[in-house]
Design a protein around this motif. Structure first.
Motif, PDB file in Angstrom:
ATOM      1  N   TYR A   1      -8.178  14.852  -7.535  1.00 18.69           N
ATOM      2  CA  TYR A   1      -9.263  14.759  -7.702  1.00 18.69           C
ATOM      3  C   TYR A   1      -9.265  16.654  -7.481  1.00 18.69           C
ATOM      4  O   TYR A   1      -9.965  17.267  -8.372  1.00 18.69           O
ATOM      5  CB  TYR A   1     -10.400  14.088  -6.791  1.00 18.69           C
TER       6      TYR A   1
ATOM      7  N   ARG B   1       1.438  -0.883  -0.236  1.00 18.87           N
ATOM      8  CA  ARG B   1       0.187  -0.159  -0.411  1.00 18.87           C
ATOM      9  C   ARG B   1       0.894   0.838   0.206  1.00 18.87           C
ATOM     10  O   ARG B   1       0.697   2.278  -0.360  1.00 18.87           O
ATOM     11  CB  ARG B   1      -1.378  -0.188   1.047  1.00 18.87           C
TER      12      ARG B   1
ATOM     13  N   HIS C   1       1.594   3.878  -2.504  1.00 15.84           N
ATOM     14  CA  HIS C   1       0.982   5.774  -2.240  1.00 15.84           C
ATOM     15  C   HIS C   1       1.760   6.054  -3.275  1.00 15.84           C
ATOM     16  O   HIS C   1       2.116   7.621  -3.380  1.00 15.84           O
ATOM     17  CB  HIS C   1       0.371   5.781  -0.829  1.00 15.84           C
TER      18      HIS C   1
ATOM     19  N   LYS D   1      -9.407   1.344  -7.002  1.00 14.47           N
ATOM     20  CA  LYS D   1      -9.141   2.534  -5.836  1.00 14.47           C
ATOM     21  C   LYS D   1      -8.433   2.029  -4.905  1.00 14.47           C
ATOM     22  O   LYS D   1      -7.435   2.905  -3.468  1.00 14.47           O
ATOM     23  CB  LYS D   1     -10.218   3.465  -5.946  1.00 14.47           C
ATOM     24  N   LYS D   2      -8.518   1.034  -3.839  1.00 16.97           N
ATOM     25  CA  LYS D   2      -8.526   0.563  -2.432  1.00 16.97           C
ATOM     26  C   LYS D   2      -7.125   0.596  -2.248  1.00 16.97           C
ATOM     27  O   LYS D   2      -6.881   0.685  -1.193  1.00 16.97           O
ATOM     28  CB  LYS D   2      -9.582  -0.593  -2.502  1.00 16.97           C
TER      29      LYS D   2
ATOM     30  N   ILE E   1      -6.612   9.897  -3.184  1.00 11.56           N
ATOM     31  CA  ILE E   1      -6.988  10.345  -4.375  1.00 11.56           C
ATOM     32  C   ILE E   1      -7.990  11.437  -4.450  1.00 11.56           C
ATOM     33  O   ILE E   1      -8.032  11.991  -5.099  1.00 11.56           O
ATOM     34  CB  ILE E   1      -7.879   9.132  -4.197  1.00 11.56           C
ATOM     35  N   ALA E   2      -8.138  11.564  -3.126  1.00 10.98           N
ATOM     36  CA  ALA E   2      -9.183  13.240  -3.408  1.00 10.98           C
ATOM     37  C   ALA E   2      -8.030  13.986  -3.234  1.00 10.98           C
ATOM     38  O   ALA E   2      -8.370  15.783  -4.103  1.00 10.98           O
ATOM     39  CB  ALA E   2      -8.732  13.269  -1.701  1.00 10.98           C
TER      40      ALA E   2
ATOM     41  N   SER F   1      -4.359   4.929  -1.523  1.00  8.65           N
ATOM     42  CA  SER F   1      -4.277   5.863  -0.461  1.00  8.65           C
ATOM     43  C   SER F   1      -5.490   6.769  -0.707  1.00  8.65           C
ATOM     44  O   SER F   1      -6.057   7.548  -1.378  1.00  8.65           O
ATOM     45  CB  SER F   1      -4.006   6.540   0.389  1.00  8.65           C
ATOM     46  N   THR F   2      -6.182   6.960   0.278  1.00  8.16           N
ATOM     47  CA  THR F   2      -8.139   8.140  -0.075  1.00  8.16           C
ATOM     48  C   THR F   2      -7.434   9.219   0.369  1.00  8.16           C
ATOM     49  O   THR F   2      -7.961  10.307  -1.110  1.00  8.16           O
ATOM     50  CB  THR F   2      -8.437   7.671   1.120  1.00  8.16           C
ATOM     51  N   ALA F   3      -6.373   9.449   0.874  1.00  6.95           N
ATOM     52  CA  ALA F   3      -5.619  10.843   0.483  1.00  6.95           C
ATOM     53  C   ALA F   3      -5.270  11.306  -0.711  1.00  6.95           C
ATOM     54  O   ALA F   3      -5.449  12.631  -0.946  1.00  6.95           O
ATOM     55  CB  ALA F   3      -5.009  11.500   1.936  1.00  6.95           C
TER      56      ALA F   3
END
Length: 663
Positions: A308, A78, A82, A296-297, A304-305, A300-302
């Motif tokens: 965007y 991960r 990342h 997308k998993k 990806i944000a 990292s969500t951060a």
């Protein structure tokens, strides 16, 4: 706890750097055009720091990414992915380094360094390519590689646009650019002045578009014999002063855009094509990022944000930039010339709204500086200026530097800016008309009330125009501080006629002081705009020494009393009788000095001051240039012989006995 904070910082450092870089770009986009009509020191310093910091942050972020290993040293897959998504932001940093459409140069000197920016472009593109290719592992990570390639196309084009805009904005390249623009099919060919709509916005814009090459030559200081795109008859069609003011505002607005933004690039055929490719590439990269980033998993969500935010924020900025291009006079002229009626109506709707705001506000120029000789002599220093002056004098004596020239401190602390009212602009425009009439019929201005003073001032053999400004400024200040005007302020309002006369005198007093303080401000802050010789420090110190010689009161020196004695002895100040007619002549004399300084000034100094909100001197200079008066044209002010004395002939025409003619 310390280890946790260290780990959190390491994880968020690159994210914060990229987001901060984007934030600076958004700030520069909206503040870039705002600075043309704002002289607030805090605002201008903020824009300056953002302009310098934007490149620094983007380059630092690229350098930070280049130091990271190609594959993570940790065992977590991960963290590896990342790390790879963070490297995906490298092309975004190139887009940021391309700058914004509203500001490519902070000062006019930045345009002359376009070759340095070209070298930076090559180096930064090479660095970003290396970082991105190393991090993605070549062709093995297509979900990041493919959209990244399109982002690189957009970033390289945007960075290239900035370098191209700097080259076009340089006044050294004016001649070649004018030839190129004449051949460029995107220019509004055939757009001329229509006598049926000369009183409305459309006629003014058409005239401004037609005269744009000549105006650029005005500012570049080129020989204008070959560029007769405008003439006096057409300029005189704008009979009302308001129409001429709007025309000059539009022309200065267009000149600002050509010099300090990407406007000139975005109205060329190649520039439009490259911008379209850049925008399409940006959108394609976003779509591919959404499609190829199926799992997308694993990211990292951060991260990806943040990605965007960079995509969506960049797209919204592009929409705003496109709107600015659509409301440009050049866009409307291009659409109108090619009979694209519907699109031209949309462009004109947006442009007319902009012109309405431009006509109402005093954008060009929006303010005028003020500085008084009494501040230099220490009579009206601010509290902060007094303390700083005392501290600097103490420090100078401690290091053995002796008496230091502290003009720069007084200028920094005590100079101020005030808004220019319409009365001053109208007075300047009317004075230019009067000068044009005198050039045509050979008449000369008479000074019945100031003639004795001007004749003696003429005999002083003052070889420095700066000294003339200082003496005239002191004369104005002492005269306006006379008992007569002080009593007029305290007089209670009488009948209506007396009240109107008192209001007129008060308005004249205010205008005389504003013009006097403005010319001294130019002498102190921007002497390069005036035809002065020698040091400003030397000129002011010479005047102060003369004042002290005439003050013999013993004890405490009364500077104002010494100034009055000096003026009475040297130029006969006592012969000037306080009256409304005298105030009108003092105002007109300052206007003549302003026009003389404008006619002798260089265009590049005016172009440089456009970035600071413009100058009243620029307004007068451009209006005179349109009427073919001044050193920009072969038709110049011919200075006649004086009535006597050793006065330099360059100053003769503002004094009694001088005349005008054609060179």
């Amino acid at each position: 706890m310390k280890a946790l904070l260290h780990q959190l910082w390491n994880e968020w450092e690159i994210r914060l750097l990229v987001l901060f870089s984007f934030t600076l770009q958004v700030f520069l986009f909206f503040a870039g055009s705002f600075r043309r009509r704002n002289t607030n020191t805090v605002v201008r310093l903020s824009i300056w720091f953002a302009y310098l910091g934007a490149d620094f942050v983007a380059i630092y972020a690229l350098g930070f990414l280049s130091r990271q290993p190609a594959d993570s040293t940790t065992s977590s897959s991960r963290e590896k992915t990342h790390h790879q998504l963070a490297f995906f932001w490298a092309p975004f940093l190139l887009v940021h380094l391309g700058g914004q459409d509203t500001i490519t140069a902070f000062a006019i000197e930045d345009n002359n360094l376009w070759l340095r920016h070209l070298l930076n472009l090559i180096a930064h593109v090479a660095l970003a390519s290396y970082v991105f290719w190393k991090s993605t592992g070549g062709w093995h990570n297509l979900e990041v590689l493919v959209p990244g390639i399109f982002l690189f196309v957009s970033g390289i084009i945007r960075y290239g646009e900035r370098t191209w805009a700097l080259k076009c904005g340089s006044l050294k390249n004016t001649e070649g650019l004018l030839v190129a623009e004449a051949k460029d099919q995107t220019q509004p060919a055939g757009v001329g002045l229509n006598r049926d709509d000369d009183a409305c916005y459309m006629g003014v814009v058409r005239f401004a578009l037609r005269s744009a090459p000549v105006v650029r030559n005005f500012f570049a200081g080129c020989n204008l014999v070959q560029f007769m795109a405008t003439n006096v008859d057409q300029m005189c069609m704008f009979g009302e002063v308001g129409g001429r003011q709007l025309l000059l505002k539009i022309e200065m607005d267009m000149m600002y855009d050509d010099t300090y933004s990407k406007a000139m690039v975005l109205r060329k055929r190649a520039g439009i094509i490259l911008r379209c490719i850049s925008q399409v590439s940006f959108v394609v990269a976003f779509v591919l990022f959404l499609v190829l980033l199926g799992n997308k998993k694993k990211f990292s969500t951060a991260d990806i944000a943040v990605t965007y935010v960079l995509f969506i924020g960049g797209f919204l900025v592009e929409v705003c930039a496109t709107a600015l291009v659509v409301m440009s006079p050049w866009t409307w002229g291009w659409l109108e010339a090619r009979k694209y009626r519907k699109l031209a109506r949309v462009s004109w709707f947006l442009l007319s709204k902009k012109l309405g705001r431009l006509e109402k506000r005093m954008s060009w120029p929006n303010s005028m500086g003020q500085y008084s000789i009494v501040s230099y002599m220490g009579l009206e220093l601010s509290w902060l200026s007094r303390r700083v002056t005392w501290l600097v004098r103490k420090m100078a004596s401690m290091v053995g530097a002796g008496k230091e020239r502290l003009l720069w401190i007084s200028n920094l602390m005590d100079s101020k800016c005030i808004e220019i009212d319409r009365e001053i602009l109208e007075s300047v425009a009317l004075c230019v008309d009067g000068l044009h009439s005198e050039l045509s019929d050979g008449s000369s201005r008479q000074w019945p009330n100031l003639r004795p003073v001007l004749t003696k001032m003429q005999s002083l053999s003052m070889a420095d125009f700066g000294l003339v400004l200082v003496f005239t400024h002191a004369l104005t200040e002492v005269h306006l501080r006379s008992t007569y005007y002080e009593e007029k302020k305290k007089t209670a309002a009488g009948p209506d006629d007396d009240t109107q006369e008192e209001d007129a005198s008060s308005s004249l007093v205010g205008m005389c002081r504003k013009l006097s303080n403005y010319m001294l401000y130019l002498l102190v802050s921007h002497p390069e705009m005036l035809p002065v010789t020698g040091s400003v420090d030397t000129t002011l110190e010479f005047f102060v020494r003369k004042v002290i010689e005439y003050e013999d009161g013993g004890g405490k020196v009364d500077i104002m009393r010494g100034t009055r004695k000096l003026l009475e002895d040297q130029i006969g100040l006592h012969a000037v009788q306080p009256s409304k007619e005298t105030l009108e002549e003092i105002r007109d004399f300052w206007l003549r000095l302003l026009l003389y300084a404008a006619g002798k000034s260089r265009g590049d100094t005016h172009a440089a001051r456009l970035a600071g909100g413009g100058e009243l001197l620029t307004f007068a200079w451009l209006l005179m240039a349109h009427l073919e008066i001044g050193d920009s044209w072969l038709r110049r002010i011919e200075l006649g012989d004086t009535a006597g004395g050793d006065m330099r002939p360059e100053l003769a025409y503002v004094f009694p006995g001088a005349s005008f003619g054609h060179a």
